[in-house]
Design a protein around this motif. Sequence first.
Motif, PDB file in Angstrom:
ATOM      1  N   GLY A  67       0.799  -1.216   0.000  1.00 53.31           N
ATOM      2  CA  GLY A  67       0.000   0.000   0.000  1.00 53.31           C
ATOM      3  C   GLY A  67       0.832   1.266   0.000  1.00 53.31           C
ATOM      4  O   GLY A  67       2.064   1.239   0.154  1.00 53.31           O
ATOM      5  N   THR A  68       0.140   2.386  -0.193  1.00 57.95           N
ATOM      6  CA  THR A  68       0.760   3.720  -0.158  1.00 57.95           C
ATOM      7  C   THR A  68      -0.039   4.573   0.817  1.00 57.95           C
ATOM      8  O   THR A  68      -1.265   4.661   0.726  1.00 57.95           O
ATOM      9  N   PHE A  69       0.665   5.224   1.751  1.00 58.05           N
ATOM     10  CA  PHE A  69      -0.023   5.961   2.807  1.00 58.05           C
ATOM     11  C   PHE A  69       0.638   7.314   3.028  1.00 58.05           C
ATOM     12  O   PHE A  69       1.869   7.417   3.095  1.00 58.05           O
ATOM     13  N   ALA A  70      -0.171   8.341   3.149  1.00 58.17           N
ATOM     14  CA  ALA A  70       0.337   9.689   3.396  1.00 58.17           C
ATOM     15  C   ALA A  70       0.739   9.865   4.852  1.00 58.17           C
ATOM     16  O   ALA A  70       1.649  10.641   5.170  1.00 58.17           O
ATOM     17  N   ASP A  71       0.076   9.147   5.735  1.00 53.87           N
ATOM     18  CA  ASP A  71       0.344   9.255   7.176  1.00 53.87           C
ATOM     19  C   ASP A  71       1.719   8.671   7.480  1.00 53.87           C
ATOM     20  O   ASP A  71       1.999   7.500   7.213  1.00 53.87           O
ATOM     21  N   LYS A  72       2.606   9.503   8.053  1.00 56.27           N
ATOM     22  CA  LYS A  72       3.977   9.074   8.334  1.00 56.27           C
ATOM     23  C   LYS A  72       4.056   8.018   9.430  1.00 56.27           C
ATOM     24  O   LYS A  72       5.108   7.393   9.628  1.00 56.27           O
ATOM     25  N   ARG A  73       2.951   7.833  10.131  1.00 59.22           N
ATOM     26  CA  ARG A  73       2.939   6.795  11.171  1.00 59.22           C
ATOM     27  C   ARG A  73       2.793   5.387  10.572  1.00 59.22           C
ATOM     28  O   ARG A  73       2.960   4.404  11.281  1.00 59.22           O
ATOM     29  N   VAL A  74       2.508   5.322   9.284  1.00 61.20           N
ATOM     30  CA  VAL A  74       2.351   4.032   8.611  1.00 61.20           C
ATOM     31  C   VAL A  74       3.612   3.725   7.812  1.00 61.20           C
ATOM     32  O   VAL A  74       3.969   4.456   6.884  1.00 61.20           O
ATOM     33  N   LEU A  75       4.305   2.644   8.182  1.00 62.62           N
ATOM     34  CA  LEU A  75       5.526   2.240   7.496  1.00 62.62           C
ATOM     35  C   LEU A  75       5.241   1.019   6.637  1.00 62.62           C
ATOM     36  O   LEU A  75       4.658   0.030   7.117  1.00 62.62           O
ATOM     37  N   VAL A  76       5.638   1.074   5.368  1.00 64.63           N
ATOM     38  CA  VAL A  76       5.424  -0.041   4.441  1.00 64.63           C
ATOM     39  C   VAL A  76       6.722  -0.834   4.306  1.00 64.63           C
ATOM     40  O   VAL A  76       7.739  -0.296   3.864  1.00 64.63           O
ATOM     41  N   LEU A  77       6.664  -2.100   4.716  1.00 59.64           N
ATOM     42  CA  LEU A  77       7.831  -2.986   4.641  1.00 59.64           C
ATOM     43  C   LEU A  77       7.473  -4.184   3.766  1.00 59.64           C
ATOM     44  O   LEU A  77       6.787  -5.107   4.214  1.00 59.64           O
ATOM     45  N   PRO A  78       7.926  -4.210   2.523  1.00 61.17           N
ATOM     46  CA  PRO A  78       7.598  -5.343   1.643  1.00 61.17           C
ATOM     47  C   PRO A  78       8.019  -6.685   2.230  1.00 61.17           C
ATOM     48  O   PRO A  78       7.397  -7.710   1.973  1.00 61.17           O
ATOM     49  N   ARG A  79       9.079  -6.694   3.043  1.00 66.19           N
ATOM     50  CA  ARG A  79       9.578  -7.938   3.650  1.00 66.19           C
ATOM     51  C   ARG A  79       9.077  -8.111   5.084  1.00 66.19           C
ATOM     52  O   ARG A  79       9.689  -8.808   5.897  1.00 66.19           O
ATOM     53  N   LEU A  80       7.931  -7.530   5.391  1.00 67.33           N
ATOM     54  CA  LEU A  80       7.428  -7.542   6.768  1.00 67.33           C
ATOM     55  C   LEU A  80       7.293  -8.963   7.323  1.00 67.33           C
ATOM     56  O   LEU A  80       7.718  -9.235   8.444  1.00 67.33           O
ATOM     57  N   ALA A  81       6.704  -9.867   6.548  1.00 67.64           N
ATOM     58  CA  ALA A  81       6.504 -11.233   7.037  1.00 67.64           C
ATOM     59  C   ALA A  81       7.828 -11.894   7.401  1.00 67.64           C
ATOM     60  O   ALA A  81       7.929 -12.610   8.403  1.00 67.64           O
ATOM     61  N   GLU A  82       8.850 -11.630   6.606  1.00 67.69           N
ATOM     62  CA  GLU A  82      10.178 -12.204   6.851  1.00 67.69           C
ATOM     63  C   GLU A  82      10.825 -11.586   8.091  1.00 67.69           C
ATOM     64  O   GLU A  82      11.512 -12.266   8.859  1.00 67.69           O
ATOM     65  N   LEU A  83      10.625 -10.281   8.292  1.00 71.05           N
ATOM     66  CA  LEU A  83      11.265  -9.570   9.391  1.00 71.05           C
ATOM     67  C   LEU A  83      10.537  -9.729  10.720  1.00 71.05           C
ATOM     68  O   LEU A  83      11.125  -9.533  11.788  1.00 71.05           O
ATOM     69  N   LEU A  84       9.265 -10.078  10.653  1.00 71.82           N
ATOM     70  CA  LEU A  84       8.409 -10.003  11.833  1.00 71.82           C
ATOM     71  C   LEU A  84       8.864 -10.851  13.020  1.00 71.82           C
ATOM     72  O   LEU A  84       8.828 -10.366  14.162  1.00 71.82           O
ATOM     73  N   PRO A  85       9.297 -12.116  12.841  1.00 74.91           N
ATOM     74  CA  PRO A  85       9.728 -12.880  14.014  1.00 74.91           C
ATOM     75  C   PRO A  85      10.856 -12.202  14.793  1.00 74.91           C
ATOM     76  O   PRO A  85      10.809 -12.108  16.016  1.00 74.91           O
ATOM     77  N   GLU A  86      11.864 -11.704  14.077  1.00 76.53           N
ATOM     78  CA  GLU A  86      12.970 -11.013  14.747  1.00 76.53           C
ATOM     79  C   GLU A  86      12.510  -9.682  15.335  1.00 76.53           C
ATOM     80  O   GLU A  86      12.922  -9.298  16.431  1.00 76.53           O
ATOM     81  N   LEU A  87      11.648  -8.999  14.620  1.00 74.07           N
ATOM     82  CA  LEU A  87      11.133  -7.719  15.103  1.00 74.07           C
ATOM     83  C   LEU A  87      10.397  -7.913  16.431  1.00 74.07           C
ATOM     84  O   LEU A  87      10.613  -7.173  17.396  1.00 74.07           O
ATOM     85  N   ALA A  88       9.503  -8.911  16.474  1.00 76.14           N
ATOM     86  CA  ALA A  88       8.719  -9.153  17.686  1.00 76.14           C
ATOM     87  C   ALA A  88       9.620  -9.519  18.863  1.00 76.14           C
ATOM     88  O   ALA A  88       9.442  -9.025  19.981  1.00 76.14           O
ATOM     89  N   ALA A  89      10.591 -10.401  18.610  1.00 72.99           N
ATOM     90  CA  ALA A  89      11.503 -10.802  19.677  1.00 72.99           C
ATOM     91  C   ALA A  89      12.314  -9.615  20.189  1.00 72.99           C
ATOM     92  O   ALA A  89      12.458  -9.409  21.399  1.00 72.99           O
ATOM     93  N   SER A  90      12.829  -8.789  19.266  1.00 74.76           N
ATOM     94  CA  SER A  90      13.633  -7.626  19.653  1.00 74.76           C
ATOM     95  C   SER A  90      12.799  -6.599  20.407  1.00 74.76           C
ATOM     96  O   SER A  90      13.255  -5.990  21.384  1.00 74.76           O
ATOM     97  N   PHE A  91      11.585  -6.383  19.950  1.00 75.25           N
ATOM     98  CA  PHE A  91      10.714  -5.393  20.585  1.00 75.25           C
ATOM     99  C   PHE A  91      10.525  -5.702  22.071  1.00 75.25           C
ATOM    100  O   PHE A  91      10.530  -4.807  22.917  1.00 75.25           O
ATOM    101  N   TYR A  92      10.361  -6.991  22.379  1.00 75.07           N
ATOM    102  CA  TYR A  92      10.121  -7.380  23.772  1.00 75.07           C
ATOM    103  C   TYR A  92      11.392  -7.799  24.505  1.00 75.07           C
ATOM    104  O   TYR A  92      11.340  -8.415  25.565  1.00 75.07           O
ATOM    105  N   GLY A  93      12.558  -7.438  23.938  1.00 80.52           N
ATOM    106  CA  GLY A  93      13.816  -7.682  24.641  1.00 80.52           C
ATOM    107  C   GLY A  93      14.303  -9.107  24.566  1.00 80.52           C
ATOM    108  O   GLY A  93      15.065  -9.560  25.427  1.00 80.52           O
ATOM    109  N   LYS A  94      13.886  -9.831  23.518  1.00 76.98           N
ATOM    110  CA  LYS A  94      14.296 -11.229  23.306  1.00 76.98           C
ATOM    111  C   LYS A  94      14.139 -12.072  24.573  1.00 76.98           C
ATOM    112  O   LYS A  94      15.101 -12.655  25.102  1.00 76.98           O
ATOM    113  N   PRO A  95      12.908 -12.163  25.082  1.00 76.04           N
ATOM    114  CA  PRO A  95      12.676 -12.878  26.354  1.00 76.04           C
ATOM    115  C   PRO A  95      13.020 -14.349  26.311  1.00 76.04           C
ATOM    116  O   PRO A  95      13.357 -14.932  27.345  1.00 76.04           O
ATOM    117  N   GLN A  96      12.996 -14.971  25.130  1.00 73.33           N
ATOM    118  CA  GLN A  96      13.267 -16.399  25.080  1.00 73.33           C
ATOM    119  C   GLN A  96      14.690 -16.727  25.515  1.00 73.33           C
ATOM    120  O   GLN A  96      14.968 -17.842  25.957  1.00 73.33           O
TER     121      GLN A  96
END
Length: 485
Positions: A67-96
């Motif tokens: 998608g295309t969005f004018a709102d700067k709060r919306v970030l478009v990451l074509p590789r989101l699905a690939e990045l998401l596991p690492e993103l989620a773990a990093s966001f919460y401080g890699k609790p595992q």
Amino acid sequence: MLVNSLHWLGQIVGDVPSVLLNHLRIDSRLVSQGDVFIALPGSKTDGNLYIQQALESGAALVLTSTGTFADKRVLVLPRLAELLPELAASFYGKPQQHLLLVGVTGTNGKSSVTSFIAQLAEQLGVKSAVVGTLGYGAWQHLTPLNNTTPHFIDLQRIFAEFVASGVRLVAMEVSSHALVQQRVAGLHFAAAVFTNLSRDHLDYHGSMQAYAEAKAQLFVPEQSTLAVINVSDDTGYAYAKSCQVPVYPYGLTEDCAQFTHALSYQDSAPKQATTHCQVSYDGQSFALQLGLLGEFNVQNALAAISCLHALGQPLPLLIQAAASLKPVAGRMEQYTLKTGVTIVVDYAHTPDALKQTLLALRAHCANHLRCVFGCGGDRDKGKRPLMGQIAEQLADHVILTSDNPRTEDPLSILQDIAAGMHPQGNYTLEPDRRLAIKLALIEAQSGDIILVAGKGHETEQIIGTTAHVYDERAYVQQLVAEMES
């Protein structure tokens, strides 16, 4: 409140807003001030449709892949699905990194095994928690969940909560749906446990082979370090023979003969409300005493014992601690009346689970064994006559009743079940579940056991598209109180 942990995304997409963030959310309805909404494509809808709703609810940031969005709060990451596991773990401080994570899969027994692992670990001084069908948290105080295995984003949040509260071991159920849908992506299990495989979820997987292949995804090096496998199950035996990670088998003595480091049992014997057997491991023999009903609970206990032993806990202490194991909610829960009638509430909702539960109760039954059960609507119809046949063969009287009929005609479901039974068989059709249980109780005599199967821990019944409040355990307790007043 967590400080923004998405700074590393700046290397990929440029500047990321430096703001305080709360949680990652994949459900726009749960978004609150300061959350990050992850707009994912789904089988039924697209997260992009809910971006505006999430922003209006206070989302500080939205991540999407298209998608295309004018709102700067919306970030478009074509590789989101690939990045998401690492993103989620990093966001919460890699609790595992601070947790010993155990995954348990199989058709039946997952909730019991995860609870048993947590109970045993606690007795040996390891603060533990569970995640699964019954909820998440300390095994005796659970917070409900929508799915047996939550999405990995929600799991990372839950793990962070566990770490903050001092938990060091987590035993979680890993469903076949979760494995196929990549809900455990980015997780690595210190041990993966397999309980058994029997007919279930064929409306989703299509065939038993596909169902088995889905569960096999847990037992690869990318997902787990070692495997604890029930080799008394045909699928488990095949897994153990071809497994790519070290295997710690458990099961009947004759089934474990071709394996090393196997925890085996024999001479399982019911004694009133307990079960005893002899357990062997590398030439050592132990007497296992369980305050639980059924041989399947022997296997569930051995799965938990073998898992913790493989992770370094002393076997003699685990065997000793197993004597104190408690059943989980809605799993072989007993309610005995002064009249000598016992009602057992159990979650058994597959052909094999119903068979094993009835066999277990028969061994403890002094008089007649009665069974009240149904099958879910809008689900695998093929198992209905199979369950009818099993109930008729193993119980003295059967009352067929509604489970979650959903959008199907309740009586039509019962007729599907009855198709597997003799036309002149000793069974009754009563679509109203409350009336069916009451009828069984009225007809019962001293020494009878009534199995009420299928709902277990659940607290609602789905009729049409409406979820009605229905707590079977509470209802049975109410009936018992009424009949004894």
